[in-house]
Design an enzyme around this catalytic site. Structure first.
Site, mmCIF file in Angstrom:
data_model
loop_
_atom_site.group_PDB
_atom_site.id
_atom_site.type_symbol
_atom_site.label_atom_id
_atom_site.label_comp_id
_atom_site.label_asym_id
_atom_site.label_seq_id
_atom_site.Cartn_x
_atom_site.Cartn_y
_atom_site.Cartn_z
ATOM 1 N N THR A 171 -2.030 18.651 -1.352
ATOM 2 C CA THR A 171 -2.418 17.373 -0.774
ATOM 3 C C THR A 171 -3.134 17.666 0.533
ATOM 4 O O THR A 171 -2.630 18.431 1.361
ATOM 5 C CB THR A 171 -1.190 16.483 -0.498
ATOM 6 O OG1 THR A 171 -0.536 16.190 -1.726
ATOM 7 C CG2 THR A 171 -1.592 15.190 0.187
ATOM 8 N N ASP A 227 5.419 17.350 -4.795
ATOM 9 C CA ASP A 227 5.471 16.070 -5.490
ATOM 10 C C ASP A 227 4.851 16.126 -6.874
ATOM 11 O O ASP A 227 4.646 15.096 -7.506
ATOM 12 C CB ASP A 227 4.764 14.998 -4.657
ATOM 13 C CG ASP A 227 3.281 15.278 -4.455
ATOM 14 O OD1 ASP A 227 2.836 16.390 -4.818
ATOM 15 O OD2 ASP A 227 2.570 14.401 -3.936
ATOM 16 N N GLU A 278 1.335 7.955 6.568
ATOM 17 C CA GLU A 278 1.033 9.172 5.825
ATOM 18 C C GLU A 278 1.271 10.440 6.634
ATOM 19 O O GLU A 278 1.615 11.485 6.074
ATOM 20 C CB GLU A 278 -0.420 9.140 5.357
ATOM 21 C CG GLU A 278 -0.738 8.061 4.335
ATOM 22 C CD GLU A 278 -0.285 8.450 2.938
ATOM 23 O OE1 GLU A 278 -0.624 9.545 2.480
ATOM 24 O OE2 GLU A 278 0.417 7.640 2.306
#
Length: 291
Positions: free
Chosen positions: A99, A94, A76
Site C-alpha cells: 500500500t 491486509d 489514513e
C-alpha cells in the site's frame, strides 16, 4: 494508522476490474440513476433546482479539496500532512500487497499498477518502470514476487520526482475524487456530503458489491432520498453514514468507525454542510483541528 485493510478477499480488485471503471464513462446524472435501484428516476426533477444551487460550491473548490485531503489523511495516515505521503509505502498485512502513496494505491488492487503505468507513459525509464511486469503479475494478490527487495526503496526515490507526485494526484482524482464529487453534485448534496462520498470510495472502492460505494448508496436509498430526488439533505446524509458504518462493520479491519462517528457525524450534527472552518474532529481517539 492505515485503515483500508479488509482481509484477503480483495473486493476492490474484483469490482474495479469487473466494471472497467465504468463510473467514469457516464455523465453524473446517469451515474445517479445507475447507482440506485432499478427504475429510479433521474435526479433532474423539477423540485431539484434549489438543491443544484445548494451544491454549486463543491468539494472540487481548491480550498475545500485541501480540507478533504487533510481529513482523509487524518484517517489514513494519522497526520494532516497529506503531501508527506507520496513516499509512504508498506505492506500492512491486509491481503492487498503493498500500500503506498497519498491515497493508498495497492499492488493487489490494480490502482498501483495503473499509477505506475501512467508515470511510465509520462516519463519512460523512470525508477519504477522496471517493476511493471511484476506489478501485472501480482495484481489481484498479496504477493511481492518480483518487487522485493528494492521496490519500496525505489518507490520512495520516485516520490521525490514532481512528475510521480502529479501522477498520484491525477490517479487519485480520476479513480476516486472526481467520481465521488460528480455523484454528490448529481444527488444535490453539498461539500460535506461530497466528502462523505469521497471518503467512502477511498476505503471501499466502487462496484456492485454491497460494501462498495455504490452498494452503500443503494442501501441508503432504501431509507431516504437525496435532495435531488426531493429528500432532506441531513436526513439523506444520516442514512448514507448509517449505511457506511454498516459496511465498515462487515469487516474486522474496518470495525473502528470513528472516521464517521467522531468526524463526519460531528460536522453533520452541527449543520456544517459546507465544511466551513474551523473544524475539530477525532479519529481513533486522536484530535485534529483545521483553523
Amino acid at each position: 494508522m492505515r485503515t483500508r485493510s479488509i482481509g484477503s478477499t480483495l473486493p476492490r480488485t474484483a469490482t474495479r476490474v469487473a466494471l472497467g471503471l465504468a463510473l467514469l464513462a457516464v455523465p453524473a446524472t446517469a451515474v445517479a440513476t445507475t447507482a440506485g435501484p432499478a427504475g429510479h428516476p433521474a435526479p433532474a426533477t423539477a423540485h431539484s433546482a434549489p438543491h443544484a444551487v445548494r451544491a454549486a460550491t463543491g468539494l472540487d473548490d481548491p480550498a475545500k479539496k485541501e480540507i478533504a485531503m487533510q481529513l482523509v489523511s487524518s484517517a489514513e495516515n494519522s497526520s494532516l500532512n497529506w503531501k508527506a505521503q507520496y513516499k509512504y509505502i508498506e505492506d500492512i498485512g491486509d491481503g492487498r500487497g503493498y500500500t503506498g502513496g497519498i491515497i493508498g494505491f495497492c499492488s493487489g488492487t490494480h490502482d498501483m499498477l495503473e499509477l505506475v503505468e501512467l508515470y511510465t507513459q509520462r516519463k519512460p525509464g523512470n525508477v519504477l518502470a522496471k517493476y511493471l511486469p511484476a506489478l501485472r503479475k501480482v495484481d489481484g494478490s498479496d504477493s511481492h514476487e518480483g518487487l522485493d527487495p528494492n521496490y519500496t526503496k525505489d518507490w520512495k526515490k520516485a516520490a521525490q520526482d514532481p512528475e510521480f507526485q502529479q501522477a498520484q494526484n491525477d490517479e487519485r482524482d480520476r479513480v476516486y475524487f472526481n467520481p465521488a464529487v460528480k455523484q454528490g453534485k448529481a444527488d444535490g448534496i453539498g461539500v460535506l456530503g461530497q466528502f462523505a462520498y469521497y471518503d467512502a470510495i477511498v476505503m471501499h472502492g466502487d462496484g456492485n458489491d454491497p460494501t462498495s460505494f455504490s452498494g452503500i448508496r443503494k442501501r441508503a436509498l432504501a431509507k431516504a432520498k437525496p435532495p435531488a430526488q426531493g429528500g432532506d439533505e441531513k436526513t439523506w446524509l444520516n442514512a448514507f453514514l448509517d449505511a457506511r458504518v454498516w459496511a465498515m462493520k462487515q469487516e474486522e479491519a474496518h470495525s473502528d468507525t470513528s472516521r464517521v462517528d467522531t468526524a463526519q457525524r460531528v460536522f453533520l450534527r452541527k449543520g456544517n454542510l459546507d465544511l466551513h472552518t474551523p473544524l475539530d474532529w477525532k479519529v481513533y481517539g486522536d484530535s485534529y483541528h483545521i483553523g
